[in-house]
Design a protein around this motif. Structure first.
Motif, PDB file in Angstrom:
ATOM      1  N   PHE A  60      96.656  57.084 -23.418  1.00 44.16           N
ATOM      2  CA  PHE A  60      95.913  58.319 -23.187  1.00 44.16           C
ATOM      3  C   PHE A  60      94.691  58.516 -24.088  1.00 44.16           C
ATOM      4  O   PHE A  60      93.684  59.066 -23.620  1.00 44.16           O
ATOM      5  N   PRO A  61      94.702  58.097 -25.348  1.00 44.15           N
ATOM      6  CA  PRO A  61      93.437  58.168 -26.097  1.00 44.15           C
ATOM      7  C   PRO A  61      92.315  57.354 -25.445  1.00 44.15           C
ATOM      8  O   PRO A  61      91.173  57.817 -25.362  1.00 44.15           O
ATOM      9  N   THR A  70      82.056  58.405 -19.133  1.00 46.07           N
ATOM     10  CA  THR A  70      81.667  58.063 -17.761  1.00 46.07           C
ATOM     11  C   THR A  70      81.653  59.334 -16.927  1.00 46.07           C
ATOM     12  O   THR A  70      82.093  60.393 -17.364  1.00 46.07           O
ATOM     13  N   SER A  71      81.166  59.204 -15.685  1.00 49.21           N
ATOM     14  CA  SER A  71      81.066  60.407 -14.854  1.00 49.21           C
ATOM     15  C   SER A  71      81.616  60.235 -13.448  1.00 49.21           C
ATOM     16  O   SER A  71      81.905  61.223 -12.774  1.00 49.21           O
ATOM     17  N   ARG A  72      81.786  59.007 -12.973  1.00 48.82           N
ATOM     18  CA  ARG A  72      82.151  58.784 -11.577  1.00 48.82           C
ATOM     19  C   ARG A  72      83.378  57.905 -11.396  1.00 48.82           C
ATOM     20  O   ARG A  72      84.212  58.150 -10.531  1.00 48.82           O
ATOM     21  N   ILE A  73      83.525  56.892 -12.190  1.00 49.96           N
ATOM     22  CA  ILE A  73      84.523  55.857 -11.975  1.00 49.96           C
ATOM     23  C   ILE A  73      85.945  56.393 -12.143  1.00 49.96           C
ATOM     24  O   ILE A  73      86.199  57.253 -12.984  1.00 49.96           O
ATOM     25  N   GLU A  74      86.863  55.915 -11.293  1.00 51.74           N
ATOM     26  CA  GLU A  74      88.274  56.250 -11.472  1.00 51.74           C
ATOM     27  C   GLU A  74      88.791  55.587 -12.745  1.00 51.74           C
ATOM     28  O   GLU A  74      88.370  54.484 -13.107  1.00 51.74           O
ATOM     29  N   ILE A  75      89.730  56.246 -13.409  1.00 51.95           N
ATOM     30  CA  ILE A  75      90.263  55.753 -14.677  1.00 51.95           C
ATOM     31  C   ILE A  75      91.775  55.726 -14.560  1.00 51.95           C
ATOM     32  O   ILE A  75      92.400  56.760 -14.294  1.00 51.95           O
ATOM     33  N   GLY A  76      92.364  54.549 -14.718  1.00 51.19           N
ATOM     34  CA  GLY A  76      93.785  54.477 -14.442  1.00 51.19           C
ATOM     35  C   GLY A  76      94.551  53.508 -15.307  1.00 51.19           C
ATOM     36  O   GLY A  76      94.022  52.860 -16.213  1.00 51.19           O
ATOM     37  N   ASP A  93      99.839  65.022 -22.170  1.00 46.66           N
ATOM     38  CA  ASP A  93      98.788  64.025 -22.413  1.00 46.66           C
ATOM     39  C   ASP A  93      97.986  63.745 -21.145  1.00 46.66           C
ATOM     40  O   ASP A  93      96.757  63.654 -21.172  1.00 46.66           O
ATOM     41  N   ALA A  94      98.691  63.577 -20.041  1.00 42.79           N
ATOM     42  CA  ALA A  94      98.023  63.257 -18.779  1.00 42.79           C
ATOM     43  C   ALA A  94      97.138  64.411 -18.324  1.00 42.79           C
ATOM     44  O   ALA A  94      96.009  64.199 -17.858  1.00 42.79           O
ATOM     45  N   GLY A  95      97.631  65.636 -18.447  1.00 41.82           N
ATOM     46  CA  GLY A  95      96.817  66.788 -18.075  1.00 41.82           C
ATOM     47  C   GLY A  95      95.558  66.882 -18.907  1.00 41.82           C
ATOM     48  O   GLY A  95      94.459  67.149 -18.386  1.00 41.82           O
ATOM     49  N   SER A  96      95.690  66.628 -20.217  1.00 41.47           N
ATOM     50  CA  SER A  96      94.521  66.680 -21.100  1.00 41.47           C
ATOM     51  C   SER A  96      93.494  65.616 -20.727  1.00 41.47           C
ATOM     52  O   SER A  96      92.294  65.902 -20.593  1.00 41.47           O
ATOM     53  N   LEU A 105      91.655  60.722 -13.152  1.00 43.87           N
ATOM     54  CA  LEU A 105      92.761  59.868 -13.548  1.00 43.87           C
ATOM     55  C   LEU A 105      93.534  59.373 -12.330  1.00 43.87           C
ATOM     56  O   LEU A 105      93.768  60.118 -11.374  1.00 43.87           O
ATOM     57  N   GLN A 106      93.937  58.098 -12.390  1.00 44.67           N
ATOM     58  CA  GLN A 106      94.801  57.476 -11.381  1.00 44.67           C
ATOM     59  C   GLN A 106      95.889  56.741 -12.159  1.00 44.67           C
ATOM     60  O   GLN A 106      95.696  55.607 -12.586  1.00 44.67           O
TER      61      GLN A 106
END
Length: 340
Positions: A60-61, A70-76, A93-96, A105-106
């Motif tokens: 999560f960090p 970043t502004s567009r890309i999915e992060i997973g 953590d995931a919500g933050s 987030l994915q």
């Protein structure tokens, strides 16, 4: 059209041949690669999670840092081993991280795979309930986490709170609306893919699965995806699910590519045992000149079935080379296959 991202295992080693010689190198270069991939037009930056290893661990960090840069890309992730996780703390953590990323987030989660130490989850304070296995425990943690993401209150408020509470039972905060629809299950078998479909999770299927029929890997994986989609349909979920597969794919366009991946030994599946009782099949890698690569990938049934493709990258070769690997697929391969 396909969503195309990269998947990094985040290896590091104190070797002169490695561009990632420390954990700090790997973490900072992971952020840089996500930025570069976004600039190239890729759709996703995904990271593997392993414990007790010189690889990326607590995700999560890193996810929050990538989200902030970043502004567009999915992060997973692909995947978080739920045997090691406190599902309540993980929901916070995931919500933050999702709020920092603006809802990108994915999260891929799973019951886990063989790790570097024996029963590593015990060191994190977790024990399966009596009569259950560690896999059962991982799935239970996943179910609790997935349910928490509904955002419904469940905790009785104190009559003398430090701060005023909203009315009713309290939920975990911060809460990110929509994150629950962006949870993926990393399924190693047909049965767990069907289980994930019934719950309403998306499906991540990697280059490893239980060998359930003796057929080539991509055929078994395609059948797994079809079984998942049928179970999803039968469950009556309102939305369409997403399905990803991961592959090692290298377009040989220059001398570096040919030196690293032109050896010609990537063309066959492998079969082995991931524990004492589980026979698994490992999917092949692809490395060829773009024209040949296009022909080979067109025959991969599982890639055809999936809507998302994750390119596993050799992160120890550095950001610049990995950006090149991604760019060559986007430029020379994806358009010809209708992925772009």
């Amino acid at each position: 059209m396909k969503t195309i991202g990269f998947l990094s295992f985040g290896h590091w080693t104190p070797s002169p041949q490695s561009q990632t010689r420390s954990a700090g190198d790997t973490l900072l270069q992971s952020i840089d690669l996500a930025i570069a991939a976004e600039e190239l037009g890729a759709d996703g930056a995904y990271f593997r999670v392993h414990h007790f290893a010189r690889q990326l661990a607590s995700p999560f960090p890193l996810l929050a840092a990538v989200g902030a840069r970043t502004s567009r890309i999915e992060i997973g992730t692909g995947v978080i081993d739920m045997r090691y996780e406190n599902p309540l703390y993980m929901a916070e953590d995931a919500g933050s991280a999702d709020l920092i990323a603006g809802g990108r987030l994915q999260l891929g989660i799973s019951r886990g795979s063989p790790e570097q130490v024996i029963d590593g989850w015990r060191y994190f304070g977790y024990e399966p309930a009596e009569g259950q296995s560690d896999a059962d425990m991982g799935r239970k943690h996943a179910e609790v986490f997935f349910d928490l993401l509904r955002g419904q209150g469940f905790a009785k408020p104190s009559p003398r709170p430090m701060f005023p509470n909203p009315p009713g039972l309290l939920r975990l905060e911060p809460y990110s609306e929509g994150l629950r629809e962006r949870i993926w299950w990393g399924a190693g078998s047909n049965a767990t893919a069907i289980w994930a479909a019934k719950l309403g999770m998306n499906l991540q299927s990697s280059t490893l699965k239980n060998d359930e029929s003796g057929e080539p890997f991509h055929i078994q994986q395609a059948k797994q995806i079809r079984a998942y989609r049928e179970a999803w349909k039968e469950a009556g979920h309102a939305r369409e699910p997403r399905v990803s597969v991961s592959r090692s794919i290298f377009a040989l366009v220059d001398d570096r590519d040919r030196a690293y991946f032109g050896g010609g030994n990537q063309g066959d599946d492998q079969v082995g045992f991931i524990d004492d009782n589980t026979r698994a099949i490992f999917g092949r890698s692809y490395a060829a000149e773009p024209d040949k690569l296009i022909q080979e990938l067109a025959q991969d049934e599982a890639i055809t079935e999936a809507d998302t493709l994750l390119l596993t990258v050799p992160n120890q070769l550095g950001v610049a080379y990995n950006a090149h690997v991604i760019e060559m697929i986007l430029k020379h391969v994806a358009p010809a296959l209708g992925w772009r």
